[in-house]
Design a protein around this motif. Structure first.
Motif, PDB file in Angstrom:
ATOM      1  N   UNK A 129       9.689  56.836 -61.541  1.00  0.00           N
ATOM      2  CA  UNK A 129       8.532  55.986 -61.211  1.00  0.00           C
ATOM      3  C   UNK A 129       8.935  54.519 -61.217  1.00  0.00           C
ATOM      4  N   UNK A 130       8.408  53.769 -60.268  1.00  0.00           N
ATOM      5  CA  UNK A 130       8.781  52.366 -60.154  1.00  0.00           C
ATOM      6  C   UNK A 130       8.478  51.555 -61.391  1.00  0.00           C
ATOM      7  N   UNK A 131       7.483  51.966 -62.164  1.00  0.00           N
ATOM      8  CA  UNK A 131       7.086  51.213 -63.353  1.00  0.00           C
ATOM      9  C   UNK A 131       8.151  51.227 -64.445  1.00  0.00           C
ATOM     10  N   UNK A 132       8.990  52.253 -64.460  1.00  0.00           N
ATOM     11  CA  UNK A 132      10.013  52.334 -65.512  1.00  0.00           C
ATOM     12  C   UNK A 132      11.427  52.259 -64.932  1.00  0.00           C
ATOM     13  N   UNK A 133      11.534  52.033 -63.615  1.00  0.00           N
ATOM     14  CA  UNK A 133      12.865  51.989 -63.008  1.00  0.00           C
ATOM     15  C   UNK A 133      13.681  50.812 -63.527  1.00  0.00           C
ATOM     16  N   UNK A 134      13.018  49.766 -63.999  1.00  0.00           N
ATOM     17  CA  UNK A 134      13.744  48.609 -64.520  1.00  0.00           C
ATOM     18  C   UNK A 134      14.590  48.969 -65.726  1.00  0.00           C
ATOM     19  N   UNK A 135      14.212  50.069 -66.436  1.00  0.00           N
ATOM     20  CA  UNK A 135      15.014  50.499 -67.584  1.00  0.00           C
ATOM     21  C   UNK A 135      16.433  50.851 -67.153  1.00  0.00           C
ATOM     22  N   UNK A 136      16.547  51.428 -65.970  1.00  0.00           N
ATOM     23  CA  UNK A 136      17.878  51.782 -65.477  1.00  0.00           C
ATOM     24  C   UNK A 136      18.674  50.544 -65.115  1.00  0.00           C
ATOM     25  N   UNK A 137      18.018  49.560 -64.511  1.00  0.00           N
ATOM     26  CA  UNK A 137      18.729  48.371 -64.063  1.00  0.00           C
ATOM     27  C   UNK A 137      19.321  47.565 -65.220  1.00  0.00           C
ATOM     28  N   UNK A 138      18.701  47.621 -66.392  1.00  0.00           N
ATOM     29  CA  UNK A 138      19.226  46.884 -67.540  1.00  0.00           C
ATOM     30  C   UNK A 138      20.093  47.762 -68.437  1.00  0.00           C
TER      31      UNK A 138
END
Length: 274
Positions: free
Chosen positions: A214-223
């Protein structure tokens, strides 16, 4: 029982032999008693993972609608690079936690070394060098198993070994800093394992592309350092990713590891001098 710690250097020896190497030699000497079990685990663990996930679960993935998101490769080839880096991350954090803390708190090995001309920075560097050596051995064994299963790619696939070492060390050095800061036993390492390492393993594109998150938690992967390591490993084994993307992932891990080393050196110095 660990070998008796003898003075690592004399007043005249630092100019001839690096204190970092001497610390590394001592830690390798202690570790060699358990080296066989490490080698066995380094072969059996990837074998079980590849059989269960790569070929077991992979049979379902390859025949399902999600196969199109793997970039035209089989699931075992998509999974293999991430398994190598994830194993290095977990091994690095594990080695940097209680084993390092014990050298401050229980065996007090670091206190003994710090009473010699070896500096606290050299102690930190020696510990990190030992940790990187452990990761290199484990990653090489993992790569051999992946190679046997035909999922290692071409000659560039060998780069997954230093990539895995960099990924594991860039995270482990921060745990070394935590071990240097801790003054008494607590739940700090458990928190790291449960709320950092496990989520990082699950949400870093190790088992499925992050585009399916889900786009809402995809930032977890980027960091996540592991995601950057996974992307580098897949670039080496599968030839994916542009040159600029590869450079970005590499810079992220190098900066993370460099900042962690500075932090760990400060933690070791504060702990061993005060």
């Amino acid at each position: 029982m660990a070998p008796t710690l003898r003075p690592l250097v004399t007043e005249a020896s630092p100019s001839r032999t690096s204190g970092t190497v001497l610390v590394w030699q001592y830690l390798m000497l202690v570790w060699r008693r358990s080296a066989l079990s490490t080698v066995i685990a380094g072969i059996v663990t990837p074998l079980l993972y590849l059989l269960a996930l790569g070929f077991g679960l992979g049979t379902l993935v390859n025949s399902g609608p999600g196969a199109a998101s793997l970039g035209g490769v089989s699931y075992v080839k998509y999974l293999a690079p991430a398994l190598v880096t994830a194993a290095a991350l977990q091994a690095g954090v594990g080695e940097a936690a209680y084993p390092v803390y014990s050298r401050f708190k229980w065996s007090r090995v670091f206190w003994g070394i710090s009473s010699t001309p070896v500096s606290t920075a050299q102690i930190t560097n020696g510990q990190l060098l030992f940790l990187a050596t452990r990761l290199a051995i484990g990653s090489a064994l993992y790569y051999v198993v992946v190679l046997v299963f035909g999922a290692a790619g071409g000659w560039a696939g060998l780069l997954v070994i230093p990539i895995a070492v960099l990924t594991g060390a860039s995270c482990a050095v921060w745990v070394m800093a935590l071990a240097g800061r801790m003054r008494r036993e607590g739940t700090a390492f458990n928190v790291v394992f449960r709320f950092v390492v496990v989520p990082m393993t699950l949400f870093s594109g190790s088992f499925f592309p992050i585009e399916r998150m889900p786009g809402a938690i995809r930032w977890l992967a980027y960091i996540s350092p592991l995601w950057h390591g996974n992307e580098l490993a897949r670039a080496a084994m599968l030839g994916t990713g542009s040159g600029l993307a590869v450079l970005g992932h590499l810079v992220f891990l190098v900066v993370l590891g460099g900042a962690g080393l500075v932090t760990a050196r400060h933690a070791f110095s504060t702990r061993l001098i005060v």
